[in-house]
Design a protein around this motif. Structure first.
Motif, PDB file in Angstrom:
ATOM      1  N   CYS A  88       0.843  -1.196   0.000  1.00 39.25           N
ATOM      2  CA  CYS A  88       0.000   0.000   0.000  1.00 39.25           C
ATOM      3  C   CYS A  88       0.878   1.247   0.000  1.00 39.25           C
ATOM      4  CB  CYS A  88      -1.012   0.003   1.135  1.00 39.25           C
ATOM      5  SG  CYS A  88      -0.442  -0.537   2.721  1.00 39.25           S
ATOM      6  N   GLU A  89       0.233   2.373  -0.273  1.00 39.77           N
ATOM      7  CA  GLU A  89       0.978   3.617  -0.520  1.00 39.77           C
ATOM      8  C   GLU A  89       1.943   3.993   0.597  1.00 39.77           C
ATOM      9  OE1 GLU A  89      -1.423   7.024  -1.484  1.00 39.77           O
ATOM     10  OE2 GLU A  89      -1.880   6.122  -3.447  1.00 39.77           O
ATOM     11  N   ASN A  90       1.482   3.829   1.846  1.00 41.36           N
ATOM     12  CA  ASN A  90       2.308   4.321   2.952  1.00 41.36           C
ATOM     13  C   ASN A  90       3.185   3.257   3.586  1.00 41.36           C
ATOM     14  OD1 ASN A  90      -0.029   3.119   3.791  1.00 41.36           O
ATOM     15  ND2 ASN A  90      -0.187   4.319   5.682  1.00 41.36           N
ATOM     16  N   LEU A 115       4.777  -1.109   9.036  1.00 44.73           N
ATOM     17  CA  LEU A 115       4.138  -1.569   7.799  1.00 44.73           C
ATOM     18  C   LEU A 115       5.208  -1.624   6.718  1.00 44.73           C
ATOM     19  CD1 LEU A 115       1.595  -2.140   6.073  1.00 44.73           C
ATOM     20  CD2 LEU A 115       1.211   0.330   5.990  1.00 44.73           C
ATOM     21  N   VAL A 116       5.329  -2.791   6.094  1.00 40.35           N
ATOM     22  CA  VAL A 116       6.409  -2.976   5.128  1.00 40.35           C
ATOM     23  C   VAL A 116       5.841  -3.506   3.815  1.00 40.35           C
ATOM     24  CG1 VAL A 116       6.930  -5.333   5.983  1.00 40.35           C
ATOM     25  CG2 VAL A 116       8.699  -4.034   4.818  1.00 40.35           C
ATOM     26  N   GLN A 117       6.496  -3.137   2.712  1.00 43.54           N
ATOM     27  CA  GLN A 117       6.068  -3.682   1.422  1.00 43.54           C
ATOM     28  C   GLN A 117       7.259  -4.282   0.670  1.00 43.54           C
ATOM     29  OE1 GLN A 117       5.332  -1.065  -2.094  1.00 43.54           O
ATOM     30  NE2 GLN A 117       5.143   0.525  -0.516  1.00 43.54           N
ATOM     31  N   LEU A 118       6.938  -5.277  -0.121  1.00 45.84           N
ATOM     32  CA  LEU A 118       7.926  -5.932  -0.969  1.00 45.84           C
ATOM     33  C   LEU A 118       7.857  -5.298  -2.345  1.00 45.84           C
ATOM     34  CD1 LEU A 118       7.048  -9.527   0.227  1.00 45.84           C
ATOM     35  CD2 LEU A 118       9.035  -8.167   0.899  1.00 45.84           C
ATOM     36  N   PRO A 119       8.891  -5.481  -3.162  1.00 43.50           N
ATOM     37  CA  PRO A 119       8.881  -4.870  -4.495  1.00 43.50           C
ATOM     38  C   PRO A 119       7.776  -5.446  -5.383  1.00 43.50           C
ATOM     39  CG  PRO A 119      11.062  -5.723  -3.918  1.00 43.50           C
ATOM     40  CD  PRO A 119      10.120  -6.233  -2.884  1.00 43.50           C
TER      41      PRO A 119
END
Ligand SMILES: C[S@@+](CC[C@H](N)C(=O)[O-])C[C@H]1O[C@@H](n2cnc3c(N)ncnc32)[C@H](O)[C@@H]1O
Length: 156
Positions: A89-91, A126-130
């Protein structure tokens, strides 16, 4: 008294899925979790009674917690442990910039709906993967754990 260990050693992690749908995915995640050093695994809602993809029978080696709902899980977090949501997600912080908490519980979302916003809002990180599209939930968990191992490796 001077402590006999390094601060980096004051660490552990658990990993789990919120309202999981597919037993095969859960079993695959548990197997990776055990091999990659998780100290506990959990689900929040949903059902899981074992799956052949978990060839390690992880539930027989480390604690497997089945929480009724988010509050149950949140209130049962081990002392001084941060809840880390993984979501595209964006943030969310790109994983390359992400510093894993020493004591962490990683929370992944369901295969169909992911993590609801109200759940994400209550997580500490909150973390995101590529990538521009969502990965499979057990693949996401495995990448997260691999990143953690690489960043928090304890040197002798
Ligand atoms: C298949 S995805 C859910 C996708 C959901 N249908 C959506 O589009 O929001 C299942 C879970 O894998 C994790 N996941 C998948 N891709 C991710 C990414 N790029 N970054 C972080 N987590 C990811 C998240 O925890 C997500 O809730």
């Amino acid at each position: 008294m001077k402590k006999q260990w390094k601060t980096e050693e004051e660490q552990f992690f658990g990993i789990g899925i919120y309202q999981p749908k597919t037993s095969h995915n859960i079993g695959t995640l548990w197997r990776s979790a055990y091999i990659l050093g998780a100290q506990y695994i959990f689900i929040v809602g949903g059902k899981y009674n074992g799956q052949t993809s978990d060839t390690m029978k992880t539930w027989s080696r480390i604690p497997f917690y089945k929480y009724d709902d988010f509050d149950h899980m949140y209130n049962s977090l081990p002392h001084a442990t941060q809840l880390v949501a993984a979501e595209l997600c964006e943030n969310s912080t790109p994983i390359r910039n992400f510093a894993h908490p020493l004591r962490a519980a990683y929370l992944l979302g369901a295969e169909d709906n992911g993590l609801p916003e109200k759940v994400i809002d209550r997580c500490h990180k909150l973390v995101q993967l590529p990538g521009k599209s969502s990965l499979n939930v057990s693949v996401s968990g495995s990448i997260l754990m691999f990143d953690r191992i690489n960043k928090l490796e304890i040197e002798d």
